[in-house]
Design an enzyme around this catalytic site. Sequence first.
Site, PDB file in Angstrom:
ATOM      1  N   ALA A 110       0.820  -1.210   0.000  1.00 58.59           N
ATOM      2  CA  ALA A 110       0.000   0.000   0.000  1.00 58.59           C
ATOM      3  C   ALA A 110       0.855   1.262   0.000  1.00 58.59           C
ATOM      4  CB  ALA A 110      -0.936  -0.009   1.202  1.00 58.59           C
ATOM      5  N   ASP A 160       9.893   2.458   0.057  1.00 55.35           N
ATOM      6  CA  ASP A 160       8.620   2.242  -0.625  1.00 55.35           C
ATOM      7  C   ASP A 160       8.269   3.422  -1.530  1.00 55.35           C
ATOM      8  OD1 ASP A 160       8.313  -0.214   0.611  1.00 55.35           O
ATOM      9  OD2 ASP A 160       7.213   0.623   2.298  1.00 55.35           O
TER      10      ASP A 160
END
Length: 277
Positions: A43, A235
């Site tokens: 996510a 990320d």
Amino acid sequence: MPGRVLVLGSLNVDLVTRVERHPRPGETVLGEGLQRLAGGKGANQAVAAAAAGAEVAMVGCVGDDEGGAAYRERLTARGVDVTGVRVVEGAPSGHALIAVSDDGENSIVVVPGANDLLDEREVAAVDALGAGDVLLVQLEVPRAVVCTAVRRAAGRGARVVLNTAPYAALPPDVVALADPVVANEHEMQALAEAGAEPRSLLVTFGANGASWDGETAPAQAVEARDVLDTTGAGDAFCGALAAALARGAEREEALAAALAAGADAVRHVGAQPDPAL
């Protein structure tokens, strides 16, 4: 026309506290405050790719709890398609327990929860991909699902970006299909020790930049006083990289965009901007 980014991976509720320093083995330290933040490598990367302008779909699992429902709403509000985020009855959403020290370094314990329950239903989402699209995967979900998704995406002509975090050994053919494999220094060493041979390897060195098949690029400088939390830097890097590749950027441009996103990520607390759940 730009391609799409499909992120197959984890969604975690991060419980974060701050510590003066990380404890030594067997030692207890006091934490200051407790925040519930959005996390999970999958996510995090989906949010970063959407922030970089890509059309993004998230594929994964959450539990049938309040945290999972809040997370689906959060991703939707940030322009991420959550059609492929399955709600698993009777399972808790994934959680991560994070301690952030005063110097901005973090330690993380992940409790997978629903992230361990991805199966063929999630892999089926890959069938919508084609040439020009990007599949972005990490290793916080079952390896068998990742491997099948990578093979199927590559077979449909999509580009695969494989982030080998947290590190786990993968079949040689899966590693070879990725363009690129994204690894930090420790993961790069583990790949070498396992005899893996990526056809394209992008190694990140934190504040020292990155190297893509031997072509190096410096990191964007961030003053020490501005480093609040390194939790989501990797990320953010991967998400921005995938977004750039989906819009057709060449290596130099894509790498510059990824490095910029990684530098921005350390300036805020949590793995995502405004991450409260």
